[in-house]
Design a protein around this motif. Sequence first.
Motif, PDB file in Angstrom:
ATOM      1  N   ASN A 118      -6.105   6.476  -7.723  1.00  0.00           N
ATOM      2  CA  ASN A 118      -5.006   6.486  -7.063  1.00  0.00           C
ATOM      3  C   ASN A 118      -3.858   5.650  -8.126  1.00  0.00           C
ATOM      4  OD1 ASN A 118      -3.740   6.066  -4.000  1.00  0.00           O
ATOM      5  ND2 ASN A 118      -5.758   5.475  -4.205  1.00  0.00           N
ATOM      6  N   ILE A 119      -4.529   4.760  -9.001  1.00  0.00           N
ATOM      7  CA  ILE A 119      -3.940   4.941 -10.459  1.00  0.00           C
ATOM      8  C   ILE A 119      -3.062   5.943 -10.842  1.00  0.00           C
ATOM      9  CG2 ILE A 119      -3.971   4.026 -12.575  1.00  0.00           C
ATOM     10  CD1 ILE A 119      -5.762   2.122 -11.663  1.00  0.00           C
ATOM     11  N   ALA A 120      -4.312   7.302 -11.206  1.00  0.00           N
ATOM     12  CA  ALA A 120      -4.369   8.624 -11.550  1.00  0.00           C
ATOM     13  C   ALA A 120      -3.027   8.760 -11.015  1.00  0.00           C
ATOM     14  CB  ALA A 120      -5.118   9.937 -12.255  1.00  0.00           C
ATOM     15  N   MET A 121      -2.350   9.018  -9.470  1.00  0.00           N
ATOM     16  CA  MET A 121      -1.882   9.803  -9.005  1.00  0.00           C
ATOM     17  C   MET A 121      -0.612   9.146  -8.681  1.00  0.00           C
ATOM     18  SD  MET A 121      -3.453  11.159  -5.819  1.00  0.00           S
ATOM     19  CE  MET A 121      -3.583   9.587  -4.649  1.00  0.00           C
ATOM     20  N   SER A 122      -0.353   7.766  -9.129  1.00  0.00           N
ATOM     21  CA  SER A 122       0.727   6.655  -9.238  1.00  0.00           C
ATOM     22  C   SER A 122       1.504   6.907 -10.394  1.00  0.00           C
ATOM     23  CB  SER A 122       0.274   5.459  -8.713  1.00  0.00           C
ATOM     24  OG  SER A 122       1.461   4.455  -8.761  1.00  0.00           O
ATOM     25  N   ALA A 163       0.413   9.012 -13.152  1.00  0.00           N
ATOM     26  CA  ALA A 163       1.439  10.407 -12.376  1.00  0.00           C
ATOM     27  C   ALA A 163       2.766  11.062 -12.104  1.00  0.00           C
ATOM     28  CB  ALA A 163       0.185  11.649 -12.095  1.00  0.00           C
ATOM     29  N   LEU A 164       3.320  10.586 -11.271  1.00  0.00           N
ATOM     30  CA  LEU A 164       4.237  10.413 -10.928  1.00  0.00           C
ATOM     31  C   LEU A 164       5.792   9.751 -10.535  1.00  0.00           C
ATOM     32  CD1 LEU A 164       3.418   9.824  -6.768  1.00  0.00           C
ATOM     33  CD2 LEU A 164       4.200  12.130  -7.627  1.00  0.00           C
ATOM     34  N   HIS A 165       4.946   9.144 -11.562  1.00  0.00           N
ATOM     35  CA  HIS A 165       6.232   7.894 -12.557  1.00  0.00           C
ATOM     36  C   HIS A 165       5.986   8.680 -14.413  1.00  0.00           C
ATOM     37  CE1 HIS A 165       5.902   4.871  -9.547  1.00  0.00           C
ATOM     38  NE2 HIS A 165       6.909   4.584 -10.129  1.00  0.00           N
ATOM     39  N   GLY A 166       5.249   9.790 -14.369  1.00  0.00           N
ATOM     40  CA  GLY A 166       5.402  10.734 -16.129  1.00  0.00           C
ATOM     41  C   GLY A 166       4.258   9.925 -16.650  1.00  0.00           C
ATOM     42  N   LEU A 167       3.493   9.177 -16.301  1.00  0.00           N
ATOM     43  CA  LEU A 167       2.342   8.869 -17.170  1.00  0.00           C
ATOM     44  C   LEU A 167       0.797   9.812 -16.931  1.00  0.00           C
ATOM     45  CD1 LEU A 167       1.385   6.696 -19.802  1.00  0.00           C
ATOM     46  CD2 LEU A 167       0.772   5.242 -17.848  1.00  0.00           C
ATOM     47  N   GLU A 168       0.511  10.567 -17.559  1.00  0.00           N
ATOM     48  CA  GLU A 168      -0.615  11.533 -17.851  1.00  0.00           C
ATOM     49  C   GLU A 168      -1.525  11.990 -18.974  1.00  0.00           C
ATOM     50  OE1 GLU A 168       1.271  14.801 -14.866  1.00  0.00           O
ATOM     51  OE2 GLU A 168       2.276  15.547 -16.721  1.00  0.00           O
ATOM     52  N   GLY A 169      -2.722  12.847 -18.284  1.00  0.00           N
ATOM     53  CA  GLY A 169      -3.117  12.746 -20.206  1.00  0.00           C
ATOM     54  C   GLY A 169      -3.601  12.431 -21.113  1.00  0.00           C
ATOM     55  N   GLY A 200       0.825  -1.199   0.036  1.00  0.00           N
ATOM     56  CA  GLY A 200       0.012  -0.345   0.029  1.00  0.00           C
ATOM     57  C   GLY A 200       0.768   1.328   0.223  1.00  0.00           C
ATOM     58  N   ALA A 201       2.377   0.770   0.287  1.00  0.00           N
ATOM     59  CA  ALA A 201       2.783   2.209  -0.675  1.00  0.00           C
ATOM     60  C   ALA A 201       2.596   3.001  -1.226  1.00  0.00           C
ATOM     61  CB  ALA A 201       4.609   2.160   0.217  1.00  0.00           C
ATOM     62  N   GLY A 202       2.306   4.524  -0.909  1.00  0.00           N
ATOM     63  CA  GLY A 202       2.233   5.364  -2.379  1.00  0.00           C
ATOM     64  C   GLY A 202       0.493   5.541  -2.579  1.00  0.00           C
ATOM     65  N   PHE A 203      -0.384   4.211  -2.232  1.00  0.00           N
ATOM     66  CA  PHE A 203      -1.570   5.018  -1.989  1.00  0.00           C
ATOM     67  C   PHE A 203      -2.532   5.895  -0.843  1.00  0.00           C
ATOM     68  CE2 PHE A 203      -1.553   0.558  -4.359  1.00  0.00           C
ATOM     69  CZ  PHE A 203      -1.273   0.959  -5.375  1.00  0.00           C
ATOM     70  N   HIS A 204      -3.388   6.541  -1.394  1.00  0.00           N
ATOM     71  CA  HIS A 204      -3.922   7.064  -0.476  1.00  0.00           C
ATOM     72  C   HIS A 204      -5.631   6.448   0.256  1.00  0.00           C
ATOM     73  CE1 HIS A 204      -6.389  10.845   1.176  1.00  0.00           C
ATOM     74  NE2 HIS A 204      -5.413  10.836   1.642  1.00  0.00           N
TER      75      HIS A 204
END
Length: 401
Positions: free
Chosen positions: A110-114, A116-122, A98-102
């Motif tokens: 949480n998928i979107a946030m995780s 995005a932190l790795h550069g995958l967004e939009g 669960g590290a990194g999940f709210h």
Amino acid sequence: MSAPLIEARGLGKSYPKVHRSSDRLRALGRLLFSGVDNDRISVLRDVNLEVCRGESLGLIGENGAGKSTLLKLITGVLTPSTGSVNVNGEFGALLELGAGFHPEYSGRDNIAMSAALHGLEGAELRRRLPEIIAFADIGRYIDEPVKHYSSGMVVRLGFAVIAALKPDLLITDEVLAVGDESFQKKCVQWMKDYLAGGGTLILVSHSMYHVQKLCRHACWLREGEVAMAGDVFDVTQAYLAYHERKSAPQPNQREATRGNLEFSVLDVALNDVDSETPLLLDSGETLKVRARIRSRDGRVPSFAIGVVRADGTPVYGVSTDMDGCVPQRLGENEYACELEFADLALLPGAYSVRVHPMDPEGVRLFDTLERGVVVRGATREFGMVRLAHRWTHARSGGNAS
């Protein structure tokens, strides 16, 4: 030659002894007045490690050996107390559950946030989101808060994100120990495809079966130090033998126990070698199993000999009673027999030979003694044994199109 993906030199980690609040004050005082704190607990010492691109490394050891600490140093979660570690590439890590999940956010958020932190967004994230959700396969829970998830569902979510990102380096800590069997199989297959595509893997697991299946090399940590590193079968078999010795009764206890048995195994030699170190064989070589059994009342025992895979899966078993053979009498209470497997049909992998004494009728089983065998060889066949076969109605040469 390109630089290693991971390079650790003299890596170590220690913590101050702070069991009580007064310990914290003393540790702080030592740091303020002398700049050093020698009263520390060392959890990792002098680790030297190189992992090149495309390699797969299994990290094994008992609980508390320092495996998770080493991973946290590699990923930058912790800073080294001594030495250095460099990572030359992007990594994806599944360390603590669960590290990194709210916990208050849904799995989808949480998928979107995780990601995005790795550069995958939009637009790219929107395109890949269905693929990630399908891999996680948690149904309607994808829109429920993560705090309602089971441990297996949390791992599904985390692995699904990592699988979509396909980092240069994948680091996992016991991810295959959580979740149901079908998801474990999915993870194993994904890792195999990831490695086949040039990915790099560091896998922490207590399952020697998974380590041997997925990794070419292994590093065994014991009490914070590297006990052995090298070929995965050599290291894992040494580790399993260590545990067998550790869990075995002390010699006087074992002899006392055996003395009370009607039949007990005195020794087992593989190819004339009686050793707890696994025997190394090439596929197709001859394996000879010689065993001695003590009979308390002098009756002729039946010898049962079996071969199992490293994960305990039975491969083959036979007994003197089945084949109508009579063991050789060596003395008033001692018998011996030798079983030979010519042109050993086992595929490359780790196995164990088990010897059991049975009563003359071949009904009741008594003692057990086990010896390890590592079959070496390069093959793309799968399974446990090589069956004689011949293709018909097919032409040889070239790849099928």
